[in-house]
Design an enzyme around this catalytic site. Structure first.
Site, mmCIF file in Angstrom:
data_model
loop_
_atom_site.group_PDB
_atom_site.id
_atom_site.type_symbol
_atom_site.label_atom_id
_atom_site.label_comp_id
_atom_site.label_asym_id
_atom_site.label_seq_id
_atom_site.Cartn_x
_atom_site.Cartn_y
_atom_site.Cartn_z
ATOM 1 N N ASP A 111 0.853 -1.197 0.000
ATOM 2 C CA ASP A 111 0.000 0.000 0.000
ATOM 3 C C ASP A 111 0.888 1.247 0.000
ATOM 4 O OD1 ASP A 111 -3.226 0.489 1.020
ATOM 5 O OD2 ASP A 111 -1.826 2.181 1.058
ATOM 6 N N ASN B 207 -12.718 -3.415 2.857
ATOM 7 C CA ASN B 207 -13.648 -2.301 2.951
ATOM 8 C C ASN B 207 -14.596 -2.391 1.755
ATOM 9 O OD1 ASN B 207 -12.291 -1.252 5.232
ATOM 10 N ND2 ASN B 207 -10.781 -0.262 3.912
ATOM 11 N N GLY C 65 -15.884 2.370 3.859
ATOM 12 C CA GLY C 65 -14.639 3.121 3.695
ATOM 13 C C GLY C 65 -13.853 2.736 2.459
ATOM 14 N N GLN C 66 -14.521 2.082 1.495
ATOM 15 C CA GLN C 66 -13.816 1.695 0.276
ATOM 16 C C GLN C 66 -13.579 2.924 -0.595
ATOM 17 O OE1 GLN C 66 -15.916 -1.128 -2.206
ATOM 18 N NE2 GLN C 66 -14.084 -1.643 -3.396
ATOM 19 N N HIS D 237 -10.183 -5.684 -3.053
ATOM 20 C CA HIS D 237 -8.836 -5.886 -2.505
ATOM 21 C C HIS D 237 -8.925 -6.270 -1.040
ATOM 22 C CE1 HIS D 237 -9.910 -1.606 -2.258
ATOM 23 N NE2 HIS D 237 -9.226 -1.543 -1.123
ATOM 24 N N HIS E 24 -6.797 -6.037 2.389
ATOM 25 C CA HIS E 24 -5.656 -5.434 3.079
ATOM 26 C C HIS E 24 -5.060 -6.500 4.006
ATOM 27 C CE1 HIS E 24 -6.803 -1.055 2.395
ATOM 28 N NE2 HIS E 24 -7.970 -1.627 2.189
HETATM 29 P P1 5GP Z 1 -9.760 1.140 0.409
HETATM 30 O O1 5GP Z 1 -9.963 2.406 1.172
HETATM 31 O O2 5GP Z 1 -10.458 1.192 -0.938
HETATM 32 O O3 5GP Z 1 -10.110 -0.105 1.175
HETATM 33 O O4 5GP Z 1 -8.209 1.012 0.171
HETATM 34 C C1 5GP Z 1 -7.542 1.569 -0.911
HETATM 35 C C2 5GP Z 1 -6.082 1.536 -0.574
HETATM 36 O O5 5GP Z 1 -5.353 1.726 -1.755
HETATM 37 C C3 5GP Z 1 -5.647 2.634 0.408
HETATM 38 O O6 5GP Z 1 -5.077 2.039 1.563
HETATM 39 C C4 5GP Z 1 -4.647 3.445 -0.402
HETATM 40 O O7 5GP Z 1 -3.546 3.884 0.380
HETATM 41 C C5 5GP Z 1 -4.210 2.468 -1.478
HETATM 42 N N1 5GP Z 1 -3.809 3.102 -2.716
HETATM 43 C C6 5GP Z 1 -4.479 4.079 -3.383
HETATM 44 N N2 5GP Z 1 -3.828 4.410 -4.505
HETATM 45 C C7 5GP Z 1 -2.714 3.626 -4.549
HETATM 46 C C8 5GP Z 1 -1.640 3.520 -5.474
HETATM 47 O O8 5GP Z 1 -1.562 4.209 -6.497
HETATM 48 N N3 5GP Z 1 -0.671 2.612 -5.194
HETATM 49 C C9 5GP Z 1 -0.712 1.827 -4.067
HETATM 50 N N4 5GP Z 1 0.311 0.967 -3.876
HETATM 51 N N5 5GP Z 1 -1.719 1.902 -3.174
HETATM 52 C C10 5GP Z 1 -2.710 2.796 -3.414
#
Ligand code: 5GP
Ligand code: ZN
Length: 113
Positions: A31, A86, A92-93, A99, A101
């Site tokens: 991340d 999420n 919180g997605q 994906h 985490h």
């Molecule tokens: P969500 O909030 O959708 O569950 O998680 C999205 C995750 O993607 C976040 O933790 C954010 O830091 C990560 N993320 C967003 N853009 C990028 C990116 O360009 N590269 C990487 N490696 N992670 C990303």
């Protein structure tokens, strides 16, 4: 492949990432904004918006879990880990490509708040 999806672009290699593993079905990369010493995202190569959009019995689920287990072992998270998905706005997605985490390397509280 959805050209407007940041994770599809990472999977395609258009956006750089630090990959920790990949196979035919999934890719795992670090991340960009880590919330723990280990913070890896495990994503299916196929664009699926979230777990609610995953077809019942889809082999993607098994592939995600197997890869998350591999990440836990590779990262040496013997003290424990936390897996998070999420889903949607209340969940919180922020990236609408399924994906998992994989977090570890520090203790986590429960409830998460
Ligand atoms: P969500 O909030 O959708 O569950 O998680 C999205 C995750 O993607 C976040 O933790 C954010 O830091 C990560 N993320 C967003 N853009 C990028 C990116 O360009 N590269 C990487 N490696 N992670 C990303
Ligand atoms: Zn995508």
């Amino acid at each position: 492949m959805d050209p407007n999806c940041i994770f599809c672009r990472i999977i395609a290699g258009d956006i750089p990432s630090t990959r920790v593993l990949e196979n035919e079905q999934v890719v795992a990369f670090r991340d960009v904004n880590p919330q723990a010493p280990t913070h890896v995202l495990v994503v299916p190569r196929e664009h699926v918006a979230g777990f609610e959009q995953l077809a019942a019995g889809s082999p993607i689920w098994n592939a995600l879990v197997a890869a998350a287990q591999d990440v836990v072992r590779m990262e040496g998270l013997a003290n424990g880990s936390r897996l998070v998905i999420n889903q949607g706005s209340d969940g919180g997605q922020t990236v609408p490509h399924l994906h998992v985490h994989v977090l570890g390397g520090r203790p986590f509280r429960w409830p998460p708040g």
